[in-house]
Design a protein around this motif. Structure first.
Motif, PDB file in Angstrom:
ATOM      1  N   ARG A 170       5.490 -95.604  81.431  1.00  0.00           N
ATOM      2  CA  ARG A 170       6.358 -94.993  80.432  1.00  0.00           C
ATOM      3  C   ARG A 170       7.975 -95.277  80.860  1.00  0.00           C
ATOM      4  O   ARG A 170       8.470 -95.744  79.387  1.00  0.00           O
ATOM      5  N   TYR A 171       8.444 -95.553  81.563  1.00  0.00           N
ATOM      6  CA  TYR A 171       9.716 -95.957  81.541  1.00  0.00           C
ATOM      7  C   TYR A 171       9.872 -97.441  81.034  1.00  0.00           C
ATOM      8  O   TYR A 171      10.997 -97.624  80.434  1.00  0.00           O
ATOM      9  N   THR A 172       9.036 -98.130  81.395  1.00  0.00           N
ATOM     10  CA  THR A 172       9.199 -99.655  80.743  1.00  0.00           C
ATOM     11  C   THR A 172       9.251 -99.484  79.296  1.00  0.00           C
ATOM     12  O   THR A 172      10.338-100.160  78.666  1.00  0.00           O
ATOM     13  N   PHE A 173       8.410 -98.672  78.629  1.00  0.00           N
ATOM     14  CA  PHE A 173       8.562 -98.468  77.013  1.00  0.00           C
ATOM     15  C   PHE A 173       9.585 -97.931  76.795  1.00  0.00           C
ATOM     16  O   PHE A 173      10.408 -98.189  75.589  1.00  0.00           O
ATOM     17  N   ASP A 174      10.182 -96.757  77.370  1.00  0.00           N
ATOM     18  CA  ASP A 174      11.348 -96.004  76.957  1.00  0.00           C
ATOM     19  C   ASP A 174      12.556 -96.877  77.063  1.00  0.00           C
ATOM     20  O   ASP A 174      13.213 -96.702  76.091  1.00  0.00           O
ATOM     21  N   ARG A 175      12.514 -97.798  78.111  1.00  0.00           N
ATOM     22  CA  ARG A 175      13.904 -98.351  78.170  1.00  0.00           C
ATOM     23  C   ARG A 175      13.760 -99.497  77.449  1.00  0.00           C
ATOM     24  O   ARG A 175      14.791-100.043  76.783  1.00  0.00           O
ATOM     25  N   ASN A 176      12.561-100.291  76.995  1.00  0.00           N
ATOM     26  CA  ASN A 176      12.560-101.524  76.117  1.00  0.00           C
ATOM     27  C   ASN A 176      12.167-101.622  74.980  1.00  0.00           C
ATOM     28  O   ASN A 176      12.078-102.815  74.205  1.00  0.00           O
ATOM     29  N   THR A 177      11.655-100.536  74.449  1.00  0.00           N
ATOM     30  CA  THR A 177      10.902-100.372  72.943  1.00  0.00           C
ATOM     31  C   THR A 177      11.256 -99.242  72.037  1.00  0.00           C
ATOM     32  O   THR A 177      12.083 -98.586  72.740  1.00  0.00           O
ATOM     33  N   ILE A 196       5.740 -92.790  73.646  1.00  0.00           N
ATOM     34  CA  ILE A 196       5.028 -91.965  72.886  1.00  0.00           C
ATOM     35  C   ILE A 196       4.838 -92.870  71.361  1.00  0.00           C
ATOM     36  O   ILE A 196       3.587 -92.758  71.268  1.00  0.00           O
ATOM     37  N   HIS A 197       5.715 -93.389  71.062  1.00  0.00           N
ATOM     38  CA  HIS A 197       5.167 -94.467  69.848  1.00  0.00           C
ATOM     39  C   HIS A 197       4.272 -95.164  70.241  1.00  0.00           C
ATOM     40  O   HIS A 197       3.321 -95.792  69.476  1.00  0.00           O
ATOM     41  N   HIS A 198       4.361 -96.177  71.366  1.00  0.00           N
ATOM     42  CA  HIS A 198       3.434 -97.017  72.091  1.00  0.00           C
ATOM     43  C   HIS A 198       2.087 -96.456  71.961  1.00  0.00           C
ATOM     44  O   HIS A 198       1.107 -96.928  71.335  1.00  0.00           O
ATOM     45  N   ILE A 199       1.973 -95.259  72.518  1.00  0.00           N
ATOM     46  CA  ILE A 199       0.618 -94.774  72.670  1.00  0.00           C
ATOM     47  C   ILE A 199      -0.036 -94.142  71.499  1.00  0.00           C
ATOM     48  O   ILE A 199      -1.310 -93.981  71.310  1.00  0.00           O
ATOM     49  N   LYS A 200       0.817 -93.784  70.456  1.00  0.00           N
ATOM     50  CA  LYS A 200       0.314 -93.304  69.097  1.00  0.00           C
ATOM     51  C   LYS A 200      -0.209 -94.401  68.125  1.00  0.00           C
ATOM     52  O   LYS A 200      -1.101 -94.180  67.404  1.00  0.00           O
ATOM     53  N   MET A 255       1.399 -84.626  81.567  1.00  0.00           N
ATOM     54  CA  MET A 255       1.940 -85.574  80.844  1.00  0.00           C
ATOM     55  C   MET A 255       1.542 -86.864  81.219  1.00  0.00           C
ATOM     56  O   MET A 255       1.805 -87.129  82.360  1.00  0.00           O
ATOM     57  N   GLN A 256       0.913 -87.713  80.533  1.00  0.00           N
ATOM     58  CA  GLN A 256       0.698 -89.130  80.750  1.00  0.00           C
ATOM     59  C   GLN A 256       1.983 -89.824  81.138  1.00  0.00           C
ATOM     60  O   GLN A 256       2.894 -90.081  80.179  1.00  0.00           O
ATOM     61  N   ASN A 257       1.931 -90.696  82.007  1.00  0.00           N
ATOM     62  CA  ASN A 257       2.860 -91.694  82.415  1.00  0.00           C
ATOM     63  C   ASN A 257       2.592 -93.077  82.398  1.00  0.00           C
ATOM     64  O   ASN A 257       3.264 -93.740  82.707  1.00  0.00           O
ATOM     65  N   LYS A 258       1.356 -93.410  82.106  1.00  0.00           N
ATOM     66  CA  LYS A 258       0.915 -94.875  81.920  1.00  0.00           C
ATOM     67  C   LYS A 258       0.152 -95.036  80.572  1.00  0.00           C
ATOM     68  O   LYS A 258      -0.705 -94.067  80.370  1.00  0.00           O
ATOM     69  N   CYS A 259       0.218 -96.112  80.241  1.00  0.00           N
ATOM     70  CA  CYS A 259      -0.653 -96.325  78.898  1.00  0.00           C
ATOM     71  C   CYS A 259      -2.374 -96.468  79.086  1.00  0.00           C
ATOM     72  O   CYS A 259      -2.368 -97.205  80.248  1.00  0.00           O
TER      73      CYS A 259
END
Length: 147
Positions: A12-19, A23-27, A1-5
């Motif tokens: 991953r944590y930054t996006f999951d917490r703030n956006t 998954i939405h970000h990298i897709k 599983m990828q943890n950085k864009c």
């Protein structure tokens, strides 16, 4: 599983917490395959047909310069952080305003307490006078009053 864009290198944590999530970000926002396709597209396209932006990016690629990649940058994250900062500024202004109101109320309460204390002192003085008058009356002295 990828943890950085792959594109921006934000975790991953930054996006999951703030956006809307990593998954939405990298897709949708930094889809690495869109970047790969753009790279292939530039390599296959005749350089005479490039737009200004395409020419600029291709010249950077030819120099091995990845400055056109949004490293440590993501628009949704920037927007979220700006909104968060605006909310924090509003909160600070509200708290500061409330603190000023509280200080003003404290001054008013102090005035009321002072006023109340002076009235209590006055009532105590009147009560003492009445007590003195009553003791004088009980000792047999005549008090002349208004009729």
């Amino acid at each position: 599983m990828q943890n950085k864009c792959f594109v921006c290198s934000i975790d991953r944590y930054t996006f999951d917490r703030n956006t809307e999530g990593f998954i939405h970000h990298i897709k949708n926002e930094h889809n690495m395959w869109q970047y790969v396709n753009f790279f292939v597209y530039l390599n296959r396209k005749n350089s005479n047909d490039y737009t200004g932006s395409e020419s600029y990016v291709k010249s950077l690629i030819d120099k091995n310069d990845a400055s056109w990649f949004p490293v440590n940058q993501a628009m949704k994250l920037t927007e979220h952080l700006a909104k968060q900062e605006e909310a924090q500024t509003t909160l600070i202004a509200t708290v500061t305003g409330n603190a000023m109101k509280i200080a003003d109320l404290e001054k008013k309460v102090e005035k009321v307490l002072g006023f109340t204390q002076s009235h209590l002192d006055m009532l105590a003085s009147i009560a003492e006078e009445n007590d003195n008058n009553n003791s004088t009356n009980q000792s047999g002295m005549v008090v002349i009053g208004h009729i």
